[in-house]
Design an enzyme around this catalytic site. Structure first.
Site: not given
Ligand SMILES: O=P(O)(O)OC[C@H]1O[C@](O)(CO)[C@@H](O)[C@@H]1O
Length: 460
Positions: A290, A312, A428
């Site tokens: 990320e 393995h 999202k």
């Molecule tokens: O703590 P939050 O805001 O729920 O986010 C959870 C995770 O989602 C993300 O924003 C996207 O995967 C990550 O960077 C973060 O760790």
């Protein structure tokens, strides 16, 4: 002194297609710039993870809340995903008994801790049916406060808890970790009068393991979080130079970056020879991916493996597949436990097995690590070695801070912002559109309006 050691000789081995010292010398100025850039953002208060070990108040608040929960409950469910789950899980994996949750209370030294970090109803329903809710508390951990996977779990569990124990019982059982300045959960904390630990705006989720996000579950499970933070502070103190040969995290970032851009080794494998560091591999994958995978098409691919298990499995590919990988082998010098391999009388006449007799399992694991590293290099594959004297809170704190700082420096070397993650938003938005979130209709329409799939390409 018990300290982490980094050895990058295996990345400079000519037989391994490694780097030349001149490559590293040429990177001195960019590495210094990456270091300076990070330090400037740190001083400006934009990026705060490296200062967490000095935040005694946050650490104490996590310990106090964990102790309070520990007096009343037996189980803690950590509702969180990504950086809001992986760090705590990595710490518990590294420092608790491998079967912590199965031990009787007097041998555990803390709560049972579960990390149901997905919105898969099969797992979550099974977990809720398995634990005794009377003896269970939960921490809803989300920096943004709006993560659908986490909040769906929170809402399901909240309903069950309120139905059985009432609003007061819910308040006793639920704690939050969230950004105190923004996000809907902050509002919910106030409305429902829930206890909440703060996650500061300058602490990104994947850099939050040493904040209440990781400290609360660690303390709840019985981990010595003061020692964990002391180890992180020790490592941070070793990384105050912009000279690449004086700062271990900068050297690690520089060597991985050079192997990528100069030698095409863009798959970065982290392979600890310790089951206890299996979850740390997952945490590292999020951290590296990320942070460094950014537009336009930049970024190495992190891969987690575990020795000797993956010898393995994926090792064949590492050994003979494309020359696009560098393997970081992690050694724990002193295993937590040791077993001597006995030689039953009838086995002594079988040389294929007899050689094992009298060795310890730790010796076997260590021989495999050494041998695998040597074989990789002989086969033209560079390696890097990280060594911890043993797995204890101080050394694990060092390892966490080492990898976090290396990630921050690598961001500078790759020329990307290591502290955002815009790429995860598109999916999202579509999902929230499909679920009917107001204002997200256009994403739903875009998804549903996409050209019809070619039925010839669907079998079944
Ligand atoms: O703590 P939050 O805001 O729920 O986010 C959870 C995770 O989602 C993300 O924003 C996207 O995967 C990550 O960077 C973060 O760790």
């Amino acid at each position: 002194m018990e300290r982490l050691t980094l050895d990058v000789n295996g990345a400079f081995d000519p037989a391994a297609g490694g780097l030349a010292r001149a490559d590293l010398d040429a990177l001195a100025a960019p590495a210094r710039a990456a270091f300076d850039g990070f330090e400037a953002r740190r001083r400006a208060g934009e990026v705060g993870f490296a200062d967490l070990p000095a935040d005694a108040a946050a650490a104490e608040a996590s310990r106090a809340l964990a102790a309070e929960l520990g007096r009343r409950f037996e189980n803690l469910l950590v509702l969180g995903i990504g950086g809001s789950s992986l760090g705590g899980r990595a710490v518990l994996g590294a420092l608790c008994h491998p079967f912590h949750n199965l031990l009787p209370q007097d041998r555990r030294g803390g709560l049972r801790v579960f990390f149901p970090d997905n919105s898969d109803p099969a797992t979550f329903a099974a977990l809720l049916d398995t634990v005794d809710l009377e003896r269970t508390c939960f921490a809803t951990v989300t920096k943004s406060g709006g993560t659908a996977e986490t909040m769906s779990q929170h809402m399901v569990l909240r309903e069950r808890v309120v139905a059985r124990f009432g609003e007061e019982g819910y308040r006793e059982r639920c704690v939050l970790v969230t950004d105190p300045q923004r996000g809907v959960l902050r509002q919910i904390a106030a409305d429902e009068r829930l206890r909440a630990l703060p996650l500061g705006a300058s602490i990104g989720g994947r850099f939050s393991v040493l904040s209440p996000v990781g400290l609360l579950p660690a303390a709840a499970a019985g981990v010595d979080t003061a020692a964990l933070l002391a180890g992180a502070a020790e490592l941070e103190a070793r990384c105050r130079s912009g000279a690449v040969l004086e700062n271990p995290a900068l050297l690690y970032a520089a060597v991985l970056h050079l192997l990528d851009v100069r030698r095409g080794r863009r798959l970065h494998v982290l392979m600890p020879y310790a089951d206890a560091l299996r979850d740390l591999g997952d945490w590292f994958v999020q951290l590296w991916a990320e942070s460094l995978g950014k537009n336009p098409g930049t970024g190495p691919t992190p891969i987690r493996a575990v020795g000797a298990t993956d010898q393995h499995s994926s090792l064949q590919l590492m050994m003979e597949g494309p020359h696009d990988k560098v393997v970081t082998l992690v050694r724990v010098a002193e295993p937590r436990a040791e077993l001597t391999i006995p030689l039953p009388a009838g086995y002594a006449r079988h040389p294929d097995l007899a050689y094992l007799g009298g060795h310890t399992m730790g010796e076997l694991l260590e021989a495999e690590r050494r041998a695998t590293g040597a074989a990789l290099r002989k086969n033209g594959r560079p390696t890097i070695s990280i060594e911890l004297p043993r797995l204890e809170p101080r050394t694990v704190g060092q390892l966490l801070m080492f990898l976090e700082l290396a990630t921050a420096y690598a961001g500078g070397l790759y020329g990307v912002n290591a502290f955002d993650q815009p790429g995860v938003e598109a999916g999202k938005r579509y999902a929230q559109g499909l679920l009917g979130r107001p204002g997200y209709e256009k994403y739903r329409d875009e998804l549903l309006g996409a050209p019809a799939a070619d039925p010839a390409l669907v079998l079944g």
